[in-house]
Design a protein around this motif. Sequence first.
Motif, PDB file in Angstrom:
ATOM      1  N   PRO A  30     -21.643  17.399 -30.040  1.00 18.28           N
ATOM      2  CA  PRO A  30     -20.736  17.555 -31.378  1.00 18.28           C
ATOM      3  C   PRO A  30     -20.116  16.560 -31.859  1.00 18.28           C
ATOM      4  CG  PRO A  30     -19.744  18.523 -29.349  1.00 18.28           C
ATOM      5  CD  PRO A  30     -21.219  17.899 -28.872  1.00 18.28           C
ATOM      6  N   LYS A  31     -19.516  16.566 -32.932  1.00 17.49           N
ATOM      7  CA  LYS A  31     -18.809  15.590 -33.616  1.00 17.49           C
ATOM      8  C   LYS A  31     -17.687  15.232 -32.669  1.00 17.49           C
ATOM      9  CE  LYS A  31     -17.345  16.844 -37.706  1.00 17.49           C
ATOM     10  NZ  LYS A  31     -16.378  17.069 -39.059  1.00 17.49           N
ATOM     11  N   ALA A  32     -17.391  14.016 -32.658  1.00 13.71           N
ATOM     12  CA  ALA A  32     -16.107  13.315 -31.829  1.00 13.71           C
ATOM     13  C   ALA A  32     -14.814  13.937 -32.280  1.00 13.71           C
ATOM     14  CB  ALA A  32     -16.441  11.953 -31.764  1.00 13.71           C
ATOM     15  N   VAL A  33     -14.087  14.180 -31.549  1.00 18.18           N
ATOM     16  CA  VAL A  33     -12.840  14.857 -31.611  1.00 18.18           C
ATOM     17  C   VAL A  33     -12.008  13.985 -32.798  1.00 18.18           C
ATOM     18  CG1 VAL A  33     -10.560  15.465 -30.956  1.00 18.18           C
ATOM     19  CG2 VAL A  33     -12.415  15.940 -29.659  1.00 18.18           C
ATOM     20  N   PHE A  34     -11.974  12.519 -32.521  1.00 13.90           N
ATOM     21  CA  PHE A  34     -11.462  11.735 -33.340  1.00 13.90           C
ATOM     22  C   PHE A  34     -11.954  11.838 -34.872  1.00 13.90           C
ATOM     23  CE2 PHE A  34     -10.589   7.287 -34.921  1.00 13.90           C
ATOM     24  CZ  PHE A  34      -9.272   7.153 -34.628  1.00 13.90           C
ATOM     25  N   PHE A  35     -13.031  12.563 -35.208  1.00 14.59           N
ATOM     26  CA  PHE A  35     -13.430  12.674 -36.594  1.00 14.59           C
ATOM     27  C   PHE A  35     -13.368  13.752 -37.032  1.00 14.59           C
ATOM     28  CE2 PHE A  35     -16.058   8.885 -34.870  1.00 14.59           C
ATOM     29  CZ  PHE A  35     -15.411   7.861 -35.716  1.00 14.59           C
ATOM     30  N   TRP A  36     -12.517  14.675 -36.251  1.00 10.67           N
ATOM     31  CA  TRP A  36     -12.784  16.227 -36.778  1.00 10.67           C
ATOM     32  C   TRP A  36     -11.635  16.301 -37.922  1.00 10.67           C
ATOM     33  CZ3 TRP A  36     -11.075  19.765 -32.162  1.00 10.67           C
ATOM     34  CH2 TRP A  36     -12.268  19.943 -31.142  1.00 10.67           C
ATOM     35  N   THR A  37     -12.118  17.077 -38.947  1.00 14.29           N
ATOM     36  CA  THR A  37     -11.256  17.597 -39.881  1.00 14.29           C
ATOM     37  C   THR A  37      -9.972  18.534 -39.512  1.00 14.29           C
ATOM     38  OG1 THR A  37     -12.774  19.362 -40.500  1.00 14.29           O
ATOM     39  CG2 THR A  37     -13.051  17.149 -41.585  1.00 14.29           C
ATOM     40  N   VAL A  71      -5.129  14.706 -30.887  1.00 13.75           N
ATOM     41  CA  VAL A  71      -5.352  14.007 -29.279  1.00 13.75           C
ATOM     42  C   VAL A  71      -3.897  13.455 -29.318  1.00 13.75           C
ATOM     43  CG1 VAL A  71      -7.598  14.267 -29.205  1.00 13.75           C
ATOM     44  CG2 VAL A  71      -6.507  12.259 -30.309  1.00 13.75           C
ATOM     45  N   ARG A  72      -3.025  13.129 -30.343  1.00 13.97           N
ATOM     46  CA  ARG A  72      -1.952  12.282 -30.152  1.00 13.97           C
ATOM     47  C   ARG A  72      -0.636  13.313 -30.043  1.00 13.97           C
ATOM     48  NH1 ARG A  72      -3.240   7.889 -34.707  1.00 13.97           N
ATOM     49  NH2 ARG A  72      -4.735   6.653 -33.354  1.00 13.97           N
ATOM     50  N   ILE A  73      -0.964  14.705 -30.170  1.00 13.50           N
ATOM     51  CA  ILE A  73       0.329  15.619 -30.086  1.00 13.50           C
ATOM     52  C   ILE A  73       0.754  15.441 -29.008  1.00 13.50           C
ATOM     53  CG2 ILE A  73       0.821  17.862 -30.254  1.00 13.50           C
ATOM     54  CD1 ILE A  73      -0.973  18.256 -32.803  1.00 13.50           C
ATOM     55  N   ARG A  94      -1.290  21.450 -22.750  1.00 13.43           N
ATOM     56  CA  ARG A  94      -2.506  21.310 -21.624  1.00 13.43           C
ATOM     57  C   ARG A  94      -3.994  21.396 -22.378  1.00 13.43           C
ATOM     58  NH1 ARG A  94       0.508  23.810 -18.284  1.00 13.43           N
ATOM     59  NH2 ARG A  94       0.150  25.806 -19.308  1.00 13.43           N
ATOM     60  N   LYS A  95      -4.102  22.258 -23.050  1.00  6.87           N
ATOM     61  CA  LYS A  95      -5.505  22.288 -23.670  1.00  6.87           C
ATOM     62  C   LYS A  95      -5.945  21.372 -24.734  1.00  6.87           C
ATOM     63  CE  LYS A  95      -5.028  27.483 -23.367  1.00  6.87           C
ATOM     64  NZ  LYS A  95      -5.501  28.747 -23.827  1.00  6.87           N
ATOM     65  N   ILE A  96      -4.901  20.802 -25.192  1.00  7.56           N
ATOM     66  CA  ILE A  96      -5.024  19.385 -25.924  1.00  7.56           C
ATOM     67  C   ILE A  96      -5.419  18.368 -25.174  1.00  7.56           C
ATOM     68  CG2 ILE A  96      -4.000  17.830 -27.434  1.00  7.56           C
ATOM     69  CD1 ILE A  96      -2.314  20.064 -28.755  1.00  7.56           C
ATOM     70  N   LYS A 100      -8.978  16.136 -24.934  1.00  4.91           N
ATOM     71  CA  LYS A 100      -8.789  14.734 -25.027  1.00  4.91           C
ATOM     72  C   LYS A 100      -9.584  14.169 -23.784  1.00  4.91           C
ATOM     73  CE  LYS A 100      -5.726  10.805 -25.581  1.00  4.91           C
ATOM     74  NZ  LYS A 100      -6.732   9.757 -25.047  1.00  4.91           N
ATOM     75  N   LEU A 101      -9.545  14.596 -22.599  1.00  2.28           N
ATOM     76  CA  LEU A 101     -10.085  14.194 -21.515  1.00  2.28           C
ATOM     77  C   LEU A 101     -11.474  14.322 -21.483  1.00  2.28           C
ATOM     78  CD1 LEU A 101      -7.607  15.178 -18.706  1.00  2.28           C
ATOM     79  CD2 LEU A 101      -8.120  13.105 -19.328  1.00  2.28           C
TER      80      LEU A 101
END
Length: 126
Positions: A30-37, A71-73, A94-96, A100-101
Amino acid sequence: MKEDSSTHRSKGPSSPTRDKDAQKESRNRPKAVFFWTNADVMKWLRRQCQEYHSLYSHLFLEHDITGRSLVRIRDTTLESMGISNKEHRDDLCRKILKLKLKSDILEMKDLERKVGGTDMSSVGTS
């Protein structure tokens, strides 16, 4: 005399088989989280945090939370967004963190595959 099989292996950074495997893996990943809209974040919230989606999705929309910001929250971020329930913030954090991990592990695997046989202890150090 038996010949060493390592003499026939490709010594370059890539081989046709390895390149095909990498292409197949990148298509399935899947698309990398960093690039999520924001829409991707909303989909994640709906699927992974079902109990909070109806309560807080409007806040994630209002604050235009993207993958990069997700991922910075931190707890304080969630509180300033309007999530006052400490248990909910802890569970969301915890879910975030879990997301991220997983993302970081995939990124590390990509780096290891790109670097190949290079000594990983020297990668990323100055």
